[in-house]
Scaffold this active site. Structure first.
Site, PDB file in Angstrom:
ATOM      1  N   LYS A 171      32.077  36.609  31.092  1.00 52.71           N
ATOM      2  CA  LYS A 171      32.217  37.370  32.888  1.00 52.71           C
ATOM      3  C   LYS A 171      33.560  37.612  32.101  1.00 52.71           C
ATOM      4  O   LYS A 171      34.040  38.708  32.793  1.00 52.71           O
ATOM      5  CB  LYS A 171      32.158  36.555  33.794  1.00 52.71           C
ATOM      6  N   LYS A 239      41.262  36.079  42.164  1.00 51.13           N
ATOM      7  CA  LYS A 239      41.150  34.833  41.555  1.00 51.13           C
ATOM      8  C   LYS A 239      40.897  35.248  40.110  1.00 51.13           C
ATOM      9  O   LYS A 239      40.813  34.542  38.491  1.00 51.13           O
ATOM     10  CB  LYS A 239      40.195  34.798  42.028  1.00 51.13           C
TER      11      LYS A 239
END
Length: 295
Positions: A171, A239
Site C-alpha cells: 500500500k 500521512k
C-alpha cells in the site's frame, strides 16, 4: 453468514460495511460520531456504542480508521478488540498504517488468540462505493483464506502479497505511485492550459495511450473543473507519504522523486488545504507557475 464488527464508518468504511450487509452478513458498526452508525442501521446493520460492544460476539472484526495510533487504540485498549473479542476471531485491518505497526499488532493478536490480517485498500471513495477496491493482503495463508470471502465482497482485486505487514508495504508503494501520478497530471494540465489547448480533448487522447491511468480517468475531469471535494483527503495522503518515506529510509532505498512529491503534499497541507482531495495538488502547481488564484 457471519457476524462482522465494522469499526470506522467514514468515507471508505461506510460503503464497505454496506456491501457486507447487502451480501447478507450481520454487520455491527461502531464509529466515533453517531450519525454514521445511524446511517448503517438504516441500511440494515446494527449499531454499537463502543468497540467492546461491537466485537464481543463477532466472528470477524474489520477496522477502517485513519492511522496507526487509531488502530492501536481500538485493538489494544482495555476495551479493545484483543481484550473483548472471543479467541479465534479474525481481525482484518483495512486501514493504511506503518508496516512495523502492523507486524506488532499481529504479534499482540496472536498472544490473545486473535488472527490478524492487514488488508489496506486502494480505489478511493468511488472504488468503495462500487465494491471494486484493490486489496493487498498480508498475513498467514490460512488467515488470509478466511478473510478472502469478506474482502471479495468489497474488492474487485484481492491478492495475498506476503506475511504480516506485506500488505501495508504494498500500500505504501501504491500511495507513492498515486501521488506521483497526480502531481504529473497536475503539471500536464497547467501546461496544456497555458498553451491554450482543449484539456478535455487532450486528456481523452492521453488516456488512450501510454500516459493513460486510473488516476487520469478518475481525477482529470475534476481537476479541469477545479472541483476538489474529497474522495481521498490531502491530510490522509500526507500521512501516507510519511509512511512511504519512513519505509524507504528503513530499507535504505532512495526515492528522490517520491520524497519531492511528499514535500509538495506537505506544502499544500500547510497552506490549509488538508481537507481537499489529493488532486488539489493542481492548486500548488498553479501557484508555483504564477497562474490562477493563490492556493
Amino acid at each position: 453468514m457471519s457476524t462482522i464488527a465494522f469499526i470506522g464508518l467514514g468515507i471508505m468504511g461506510a460503503p464497505m460495511a454496506g456491501h457486507l450487509i447487502d451480501a447478507g452478513h450481520d454487520v455491527v458498526g461502531h464509529n466515533r460520531s453517531r450519525p454514521a452508525v445511524d446511517a448503517l442501521v438504516e441500511r440494515g446493520g446494527r449499531g454499537a456504542d463502543s468497540t467492546a460492544d461491537a466485537v464481543r460476539d463477532a466472528d470477524v472484526v474489520i477496522t477502517m480508521v485513519p492511522d496507526g495510533p487509531d488502530v492501536e487504540a481500538v485493538a489494544l485498549g482495555d476495551d479493545g478488540i484483543y481484550s473483548c473479542a472471543k479467541p479465534g476471531t479474525l481481525h482484518v485491518d483495512c486501514s493504511t498504517i506503518r508496516p512495523d505497526v502492523t507486524r506488532a499488532l499481529a504479534e499482540a493478536g496472536a498472544e490473545r488468540g486473535i488472527r490478524v490480517v492487514d488488508a489496506p485498500v486502494s480505489g478511493g471513495e468511488a472504488g468503495a462505493k462500487e465494491g471494486t477496491l484493490s486489496i493487498m493482503v498480508g498475513g498467514a495463508e490460512d488467515d488470509v483464506a478466511a478473510a478472502r470471502p469478506y474482502l471479495e465482497v468489497v474488492g474487485g482485486t484481492v491478492v495475498h502479497v506476503g506475511p504480516a505487514g506485506a500488505g501495508q508495504t504494498v500500500k505504501a508503494a501504491n500511495q507513492l505511485i498515486v501521488a506521483g501520478n497526480i502531481q504529473l497530471l497536475a503539471e500536464a494540465l497547467v501546461l496544456l492550459e497555458a498553451q491554450g489547448v482543449d484539456t478535455a480533448a487532450a486528456t481523452e487522447v492521453l488516456g488512450g495511450g501510454l500516459a493513460g491511468s486510473t488516476v487520469l480517468q478518475r481525477k482529470a475531469a475534476g481537476m479541469r473543473a477545479r472541483e476538489f471535494a474529497p474522495g481521498f483527503r490531502i491530510d490522509l495522503h500526507h500521512k501516507d507519504m510519511g509512511i512511504v518515506t519512513a519505509a524507504a529510509r528503513e530499507a535504505g532505498v532512495a526515492i528522490p522523486l517520491g520524497a519531492h512529491v511528499a514535500q509538495l503534499v506537505g506544502a499544500l497541507r500547510a497552506m490549509g488545504h488538508g481537507d481537499l482531495d489529493h488532486s488539489a495538488l493542481l492548486l500548488l502547481v498553479e501557484q508555483l507557475s504564477g497562474r490562477g488564484e493563490r492556493a
